[in-house]
Structures are given as C-alpha cells and as structure tokens.
Design a protein around this motif. Structure first.
Motif, PDB file in Angstrom:
ATOM      1  N   SER A 264      -4.720   1.111   4.276  1.00 31.68           N
ATOM      2  CA  SER A 264      -6.003   0.409   4.213  1.00 31.68           C
ATOM      3  C   SER A 264      -6.150  -0.437   5.474  1.00 31.68           C
ATOM      4  O   SER A 264      -5.393  -1.389   5.672  1.00 31.68           O
ATOM      5  CB  SER A 264      -6.073  -0.493   2.969  1.00 31.68           C
ATOM      6  OG  SER A 264      -5.989   0.282   1.784  1.00 31.68           O
TER       7      SER A 264
ATOM      8  N   ASP B 284       0.818  -1.204   0.000  1.00 30.68           N
ATOM      9  CA  ASP B 284       0.000   0.000   0.000  1.00 30.68           C
ATOM     10  C   ASP B 284       0.858   1.262   0.000  1.00 30.68           C
ATOM     11  O   ASP B 284       2.065   1.210   0.232  1.00 30.68           O
ATOM     12  CB  ASP B 284      -0.934   0.021   1.210  1.00 30.68           C
ATOM     13  CG  ASP B 284      -2.127  -0.916   1.036  1.00 30.68           C
ATOM     14  OD1 ASP B 284      -2.400  -1.327  -0.116  1.00 30.68           O
ATOM     15  OD2 ASP B 284      -2.775  -1.240   2.040  1.00 30.68           O
TER      16      ASP B 284
ATOM     17  N   ALA C  11     -14.661 -13.172   5.778  1.00 29.25           N
ATOM     18  CA  ALA C  11     -14.688 -11.924   5.005  1.00 29.25           C
ATOM     19  C   ALA C  11     -15.433 -10.902   5.840  1.00 29.25           C
ATOM     20  O   ALA C  11     -16.543 -11.166   6.312  1.00 29.25           O
ATOM     21  CB  ALA C  11     -15.369 -12.130   3.668  1.00 29.25           C
TER      22      ALA C  11
ATOM     23  N   ALA D 101     -16.591  -6.652   6.591  1.00 25.00           N
ATOM     24  CA  ALA D 101     -16.725  -5.260   6.169  1.00 25.00           C
ATOM     25  C   ALA D 101     -17.195  -4.446   7.366  1.00 25.00           C
ATOM     26  O   ALA D 101     -18.058  -4.903   8.127  1.00 25.00           O
ATOM     27  CB  ALA D 101     -17.726  -5.138   5.017  1.00 25.00           C
TER      28      ALA D 101
ATOM     29  N   ARG E 161      -7.756  -3.246   7.639  1.00 23.36           N
ATOM     30  CA  ARG E 161      -8.433  -4.500   7.289  1.00 23.36           C
ATOM     31  C   ARG E 161      -8.849  -5.292   8.523  1.00 23.36           C
ATOM     32  O   ARG E 161      -9.108  -6.479   8.443  1.00 23.36           O
ATOM     33  CB  ARG E 161      -7.517  -5.349   6.408  1.00 23.36           C
ATOM     34  CG  ARG E 161      -7.126  -4.662   5.095  1.00 23.36           C
ATOM     35  CD  ARG E 161      -6.239  -5.566   4.230  1.00 23.36           C
ATOM     36  NE  ARG E 161      -5.883  -4.910   2.996  1.00 23.36           N
ATOM     37  CZ  ARG E 161      -4.830  -4.111   2.825  1.00 23.36           C
ATOM     38  NH1 ARG E 161      -4.017  -3.885   3.852  1.00 23.36           N
ATOM     39  NH2 ARG E 161      -4.574  -3.542   1.661  1.00 23.36           N
ATOM     40  N   THR E 162      -8.878  -4.643   9.668  1.00 18.78           N
ATOM     41  CA  THR E 162      -9.214  -5.331  10.910  1.00 18.78           C
ATOM     42  C   THR E 162     -10.007  -4.399  11.803  1.00 18.78           C
ATOM     43  O   THR E 162      -9.845  -3.172  11.741  1.00 18.78           O
ATOM     44  CB  THR E 162      -7.943  -5.792  11.641  1.00 18.78           C
ATOM     45  OG1 THR E 162      -8.289  -6.307  12.925  1.00 18.78           O
ATOM     46  CG2 THR E 162      -6.970  -4.644  11.829  1.00 18.78           C
ATOM     47  N   SER E 163     -10.855  -4.989  12.655  1.00 23.41           N
ATOM     48  CA  SER E 163     -11.633  -4.182  13.589  1.00 23.41           C
ATOM     49  C   SER E 163     -10.813  -3.758  14.801  1.00 23.41           C
ATOM     50  O   SER E 163     -11.215  -2.880  15.549  1.00 23.41           O
ATOM     51  CB  SER E 163     -12.873  -4.949  14.044  1.00 23.41           C
ATOM     52  OG  SER E 163     -12.505  -6.171  14.645  1.00 23.41           O
TER      53      SER E 163
ATOM     54  N   HIS F 146     -13.759  -0.171   5.944  1.00 22.00           N
ATOM     55  CA  HIS F 146     -12.701  -1.180   6.078  1.00 22.00           C
ATOM     56  C   HIS F 146     -13.217  -2.500   5.519  1.00 22.00           C
ATOM     57  O   HIS F 146     -14.371  -2.864   5.757  1.00 22.00           O
ATOM     58  CB  HIS F 146     -12.312  -1.377   7.550  1.00 22.00           C
ATOM     59  CG  HIS F 146     -11.936  -0.121   8.256  1.00 22.00           C
ATOM     60  ND1 HIS F 146     -12.028   0.019   9.632  1.00 22.00           N
ATOM     61  CD2 HIS F 146     -11.455   1.065   7.793  1.00 22.00           C
ATOM     62  CE1 HIS F 146     -11.621   1.223   9.980  1.00 22.00           C
ATOM     63  NE2 HIS F 146     -11.286   1.880   8.887  1.00 22.00           N
ATOM     64  N   TYR F 147     -12.361  -3.223   4.808  1.00 19.41           N
ATOM     65  CA  TYR F 147     -12.760  -4.517   4.238  1.00 19.41           C
ATOM     66  C   TYR F 147     -11.554  -5.433   4.289  1.00 19.41           C
ATOM     67  O   TYR F 147     -10.448  -5.020   3.932  1.00 19.41           O
ATOM     68  CB  TYR F 147     -13.223  -4.347   2.787  1.00 19.41           C
ATOM     69  CG  TYR F 147     -14.111  -5.454   2.269  1.00 19.41           C
ATOM     70  CD1 TYR F 147     -15.472  -5.267   2.130  1.00 19.41           C
ATOM     71  CD2 TYR F 147     -13.588  -6.700   1.919  1.00 19.41           C
ATOM     72  CE1 TYR F 147     -16.313  -6.272   1.643  1.00 19.41           C
ATOM     73  CE2 TYR F 147     -14.408  -7.714   1.450  1.00 19.41           C
ATOM     74  CZ  TYR F 147     -15.763  -7.491   1.315  1.00 19.41           C
ATOM     75  OH  TYR F 147     -16.588  -8.501   0.856  1.00 19.41           O
ATOM     76  N   GLY F 148     -11.749  -6.662   4.736  1.00 23.68           N
ATOM     77  CA  GLY F 148     -10.600  -7.546   4.826  1.00 23.68           C
ATOM     78  C   GLY F 148     -10.974  -9.007   4.937  1.00 23.68           C
ATOM     79  O   GLY F 148     -12.153  -9.363   5.043  1.00 23.68           O
TER      80      GLY F 148
END
Length: 417
Positions: free
Chosen positions: A59, A53, A189, A191, A61-63, A271-273
């Motif tokens: 980016s 990145d 997956a 979001a 990708r985690t909470s 966020h998406y991961g």
C-alpha cells in the motif's frame, strides 16, 4: 497412544517456533524500518522486521517527492526516480513557473524504492516477515522494553529482544502500546491517484493552492513519466475535516487547471495516507525502545516529505542501536541517536512548521499574492527553501536578493525561531 505422542511432539515444536530471540526487532517495513534493519544487520546484530501489509510497499501512502542530492548521498539508484527541474504553482487567479537548468527534485517510484531497501536489508542478514501485526509490548520490572508479541502468517510469535525500533509510521503502534507516545493531533491526510495521462511534462511538478483545491493544504501533479502522473490532494487536520478523496474527485471531474492540459486521465492506483504535521516528538528514545521516521516526526512540513529523513535516520538508528547492545540498549546509550538527528534537522523542521502553519490559513486572494513573490526566485533558491534548508546565511541572502519575500515575513518568522 501413538497419536497423542505425535500431537505432543508437534505442540512442543510449535512452542519452540513461537518464542524467538533477536538483538533487535523492527516494527514497520517502510524506508525507516528497512534502513534501520539494514544498518543494524550490517553491524552484526541479529535483526527481525515486521511489516503489517502483505508485501513491502503493498500500500503506497506517499507521493514520493524527494531531492536528487539526498538520493545520491544515500545511494538510491537514479533508475528509481524521475528527475524534476522546474516547478509550477497555480492559485485561483495566478500562476508562477520556476524553471531550472538541471534537475534537483525527483519523484520516486515508491514501490520499487522500498523493495530495493528491503533487498538490501535481506542481503545484510535481516529477517523480514510480512502480514505481521504487533499485538503487545513486553517490559521488564524496571519498565525496559524487552520484547514484542506479533501476529504473523506462522501464528503468534513472542519475540524477546534487547532493542525494539518503532518505524511503524504515522500510527506509532509500538511506542503507543509501550506508553511512550500518544496519537498525533496535527497531521496531513492525503489521497492521490496514480494515473495514465495522454501527455505531461515529465520535468515539471505542480502545486495547486486555494479553496477550490484544498481548504487547508494543497493539491499536486507529480510526474513519473510523460504518461504517468500522481494527482493528489492533501488536507491539514484539525484545520479542516474535509475528505481529501472527495476533493480529489471534484478536481478530476471539473478538470481544474492544470488537469485541463493533460488530455485523457485514467486512474490505475489509489494511494491514501497520513503524515504527522506538528514537529518532532519531544523524545524518541527510551530503555529498549527507539523511534524513527514518521513515528518520530521526521518530516518536512512544507511539502510533507520525509523519505530522505527516514532512510538517513533509519540507518543512524540501526548503527547506534547495534552499538548500544553491549550496554543493554539503555536510554542513555541511545541518546546519541536522538542528539544527532535533532541537531541536524530539529530546528529546520520547527522553522518550516511556522511557515507551513501560516500558509494553511491563507485566503484565495492571499494565495494569489503569495505565489507572486516566488516568481523571481531561481530554481536553486526555491529548492533550498522548500527543502527547509533554513540556514541563517541562506535566508539572509535570499531576503536581500528578493525583498518581497522579506516583506511577506516568511523569513522573519524563520530567523526569529
């Protein structure tokens, strides 16, 4: 003639820049890679790290859920997380609150935490290159990894190294190119939106279960403050092919409980991961190559968190990797790393995976009954369980104190593993 000589000189200079030598190259600028780079550089190795990145934690990708005792042990400053003392579960027709007297869980400021780790690595002497992608892996005639080709903002670089550390996360990009690992078949997956909201209790995180939230997983509300929360949905693959972002939009639109209590909700980040969810890799070391973090499957399946493992075992990878240089970073010299981390968490991850696999298949009615058994647990008991701290002593004590838990066979599955 002069112009041709100048061009030739520049070409030679560029040729020198394109080929570089390091003791250790790290692929991935998440917590595992940054921690490995820090530890290896601190041990005296020359280290370069590549992040695909444009910035570290560009980016998210985690909470960012983790545990305060782990963060304290790892030296992560308290300013980088929001402490959590109580835990709420919401199912279609039930709700349970577990109230603690002091914080044990936390929600990390992910971007600030990762950049904190990056500054530590840089201060220790590691070089960091962003917007840099692995193109190819180089091996010698015996199959040992000896280098990596990377596309960077400076152009394509050929890096020769004694050890390559794959900390590329879910993609496991370096090890897959080296033929050491395949794609994950079971994974989560997720979001989430990081949102402004009018009001939220910053000391409580909430998990929501049941079909209206996720067909094979759960939804969450994780606060960073009274006005900043992460609202997300996780879905297990291959159990469901639903898009977590679609489910998230539906939950927000319908303001399903507990969103109806938050007042105005305004997303400010998406966020998406993905995170592996099938246990640990059979092997995480080879000649000249080592896997760490999500690449190795170092994640707790119960709440799909692994930042604490990534930092701890990233540091272990860097330390062992640096020591292995004197004997050529062979598989045998790297096994110390694999034996140590699997001895500490391998069986816990396997046991947690059994419980999580059972949870994925529950109906709404079963979830209503399932969360009821949590009602009488103390916050400390709950945290030990959801952290996957499955020691036999703790499980026996919990089962004796809470017979309904044993009746659900959650702990029977663990103790038989």
């Amino acid at each position: 003639m002069v112009m041709m000589m100048m061009m030739t000189t520049k070409s030679m200079a560029r040729e020198e820049v394109e080929k570089r030598k390091y003791d250790i190259a790290v692929v991935g600028g998440g917590p595992a890679g940054l921690s490995a780079a820090w530890a290896a550089a601190k041990a005296g190795a020359s280290v370069i790290l590549f992040e695909k990145d444009e910035a570290i934690a560009h980016s998210v990708r985690t909470s960012g859920v983790s545990w305060i005792d782990s963060m304290d042990a790892l030296g992560i400053p308290s300013r980088l997380y929001n402490p959590i003392s109580s835990y709420r579960f919401v199912s279609p027709a039930n709700e349970v609150m577990i109230t603690g007297s002091s914080p044990r869980s936390c929600v990390l400021d992910v971007r600030a935490t990762y950049q904190h780790l990056a500054f530590m690595a840089a201060e220790a002497g590691a070089e960091i290159m962003v917007r840099s992608n692995v193109i190819n892996i180089e091996k010698d005639e015996n199959g040992k990894v000896v280098g990596v080709k990377v596309s960077t903002p400076e152009g394509d670089l050929g890096i020769s190294c004694h050890l390559l550390i794959d900390a590329s996360g879910f993609s496991t990009s370096a090890a897959r190119r080296a033929g050491m690992a395949g794609e994950w078949k079971r994974y989560g997956a997720g979001a989430e939106y990081e949102c402004y909201c009018d009001h939220a209790n910053s000391a409580i995180w909430t998990l929501m279960v049941g079909q209206q939230y996720s067909q094979a997983g759960y939804a969450w509300v994780f606060p960073l403050s009274e006005n900043r929360v992460r609202i997300g949905v996780g879905i297990g693959r291959p159990e469901s092919q639903a898009d977590p972002l679609d489910r998230l939009h539906d939950i927000l639109k319908r303001r399903l409980k507990p969103l109806d209590q938050l007042g105005k909700i305004q997303p400010i980040e998406l966020h998406y991961g993905f995170i592996p969810n099938e246990g640990t890799r059979p092997t995480t070391v080879a000649d000249g190559l080592l896997l760490v973090g999500d690449s190795a499957g170092q994640a707790n399946p119960l709440v799909l968190e692994g930042i604490r493992y990534a930092i701890e075992f990233g540091r272990l990878a860097g330390q062992v990797g640096a020591r292995s240089l004197g004997v050529g970073a062979t598989r045998e010299s790297l096994l110390e790393y694999e034996k140590a981390w699997k001895s500490k968490v391998g069986s816990k991850i396997a046991s947690a995976l059994k419980v999580q696999s059972r949870w994925i298949g529950l109906s709404d009615e079963e979830w209503d009954r399932e969360i009821e058994v949590l009602r009488d647990m103390s916050a400390d008991e709950f945290v030990d369980f959801v952290k996957a701290e499955f020691t036999t002593t703790k499980m026996m004590k919990l089962a004796l104190h809470h017979p309904k838990l044993a009746a659900r066979q959650l702990f029977n599955m663990v103790l038989k593993s």
